[in-house]
Design a protein around this motif. Structure first.
Motif, short mmCIF file in Angstrom:
data_model
loop_
_atom_site.label_atom_id
_atom_site.label_comp_id
_atom_site.label_asym_id
_atom_site.label_seq_id
_atom_site.Cartn_x
_atom_site.Cartn_y
_atom_site.Cartn_z
N ARG A 160 0.67 -1.51 0.22
CA ARG A 160 -0.02 0.02 -0.76
C ARG A 160 0.92 1.15 -0.35
O ARG A 160 1.56 0.79 0.79
N TYR A 161 0.36 2.14 -0.72
CA TYR A 161 1.35 3.39 -0.38
C TYR A 161 0.29 4.60 0.22
O TYR A 161 -0.98 4.73 0.38
N ALA A 196 5.64 3.42 1.79
CA ALA A 196 5.25 2.11 1.37
C ALA A 196 5.30 1.10 2.03
O ALA A 196 6.18 1.32 3.17
N GLU A 197 3.65 0.58 2.32
CA GLU A 197 4.13 -0.92 3.33
C GLU A 197 4.09 -1.57 3.06
O GLU A 197 2.54 -1.82 2.45
N GLY A 198 3.93 -2.81 3.51
CA GLY A 198 4.28 -4.68 2.51
C GLY A 198 2.59 -4.55 3.45
O GLY A 198 2.20 -4.71 4.47
N GLU A 237 10.48 4.31 2.25
CA GLU A 237 9.97 5.56 2.06
C GLU A 237 10.52 5.88 0.28
O GLU A 237 11.42 5.73 0.13
N ILE A 238 9.59 5.57 -0.81
CA ILE A 238 9.43 5.31 -1.83
C ILE A 238 10.27 6.38 -2.08
O ILE A 238 11.49 6.09 -4.02
N PRO A 298 13.99 5.37 -7.15
CA PRO A 298 13.53 6.32 -8.06
C PRO A 298 12.42 5.35 -8.79
O PRO A 298 11.65 6.40 -10.13
N ILE A 299 12.44 4.48 -9.35
CA ILE A 299 12.07 3.57 -10.23
C ILE A 299 10.46 3.64 -9.54
O ILE A 299 9.09 3.52 -10.08
N ILE A 300 10.06 3.19 -8.49
CA ILE A 300 8.80 3.21 -7.30
C ILE A 300 8.69 4.82 -7.73
O ILE A 300 7.22 4.44 -7.82
#
Length: 231
Positions: free
Chosen positions: A44-45, A52-54, A72-73, A77-79
């Motif tokens: 989730r974001y 982001a949390e799993g 901390e996304i 960089p890609i996320i």
């Protein structure tokens, strides 16, 4: 990749799932069964803190809860790019080493990363992260566009499911405002989007906080995430 219509047919039975977790597992199973992909991390974001949390990890033979993952996304960089652009993104080789976390690595022989954002309109609820792929996979722009559509489809599905299964105490306006707050928009920006005064927006936020019995707006958003109203 199967047609999006074919994939959609797998989601037509959402009323058959007794709880939110069963639906999330089903979504990941459809993802793995429909695509040449071997694993899926669902996270989730929240734009509050860009965190982001799993939630759940699934591969071809097993699954696990991954609540220990919290990122901390902006450090990935890609996320961050996938979430900001609301587009599926892929990297490999040296780019992979710059983007991956040790938490996502199962086998050092694999050096690929795929991110599929889950969203609806301007709201990004979370994303699916994959690192293991079948040998015949070809990840090109068309495939990534289809995955982006998949993420959008899942976003609609989750909103539909939440509205059917949750006893939401908030009014439609309050929920709309809180979703914009969760998206990171300021009071002024929300007022412009909804064509309302900033005073009215603040009143909706205060009312939502009171109904949720939260301490502040950040706590209210956290409760909405925890209750599955926002993924």
């Amino acid at each position: 990749m199967p047609s999006l219509y074919t994939i959609q047919k797998h989601f037509d039975t959402i009323d058959n799932f007794s709880n939110h977790e069963e639906l999330l597992i089903h979504i990941l199973q459809v993802y793995l069964n429909s695509l040449p992909i071997k694993d899926a991390y669902l996270l989730r974001y929240s734009p509050i803190g860009f965190v982001a949390e799993g939630i759940i990890y699934l591969n071809e033979s097993e699954g696990a809860h991954i609540g220990e993952i919290r990122e901390e996304i902006r450090s990935f960089p890609i996320i961050y790019s996938a979430i900001i652009d609301k587009k599926a993104k892929y990297c490999t080789g040296m780019d992979y080493l710059k983007n991956i976390s040790i938490k996502y690595v199962v086998d050092s022989k694999h050096n690929k990363l795929l991110i599929v954002p889950i969203f609806i309109g301007p709201y990004v609820f979370g994303y699916i992260c994959s690192t293991h792929f079948k040998d015949d996979i070809e990840i090109n722009d068309t495939f990534l566009d289809d995955l982006t559509s998949f993420g959008h489809m899942v976003g609609h599905l989750l909103i539909q499911s939440n509205r059917k299964s949750k006893d939401i105490s908030l009014s439609k306006r309050e929920l709309e405002v809180m979703m914009l707050v969760a998206n990171g928009d300021s009071t002024k920006e929300i007022a412009n989007i909804m064509d309302l005064s900033e005073l009215t927006i603040n009143q909706y936020v205060k009312s939502a906080i009171k109904k949720l019995k939260a301490k502040n707006r950040s706590h209210a958003i956290s409760l909405l995430f925890q209750q599955g109203i926002i993924l």
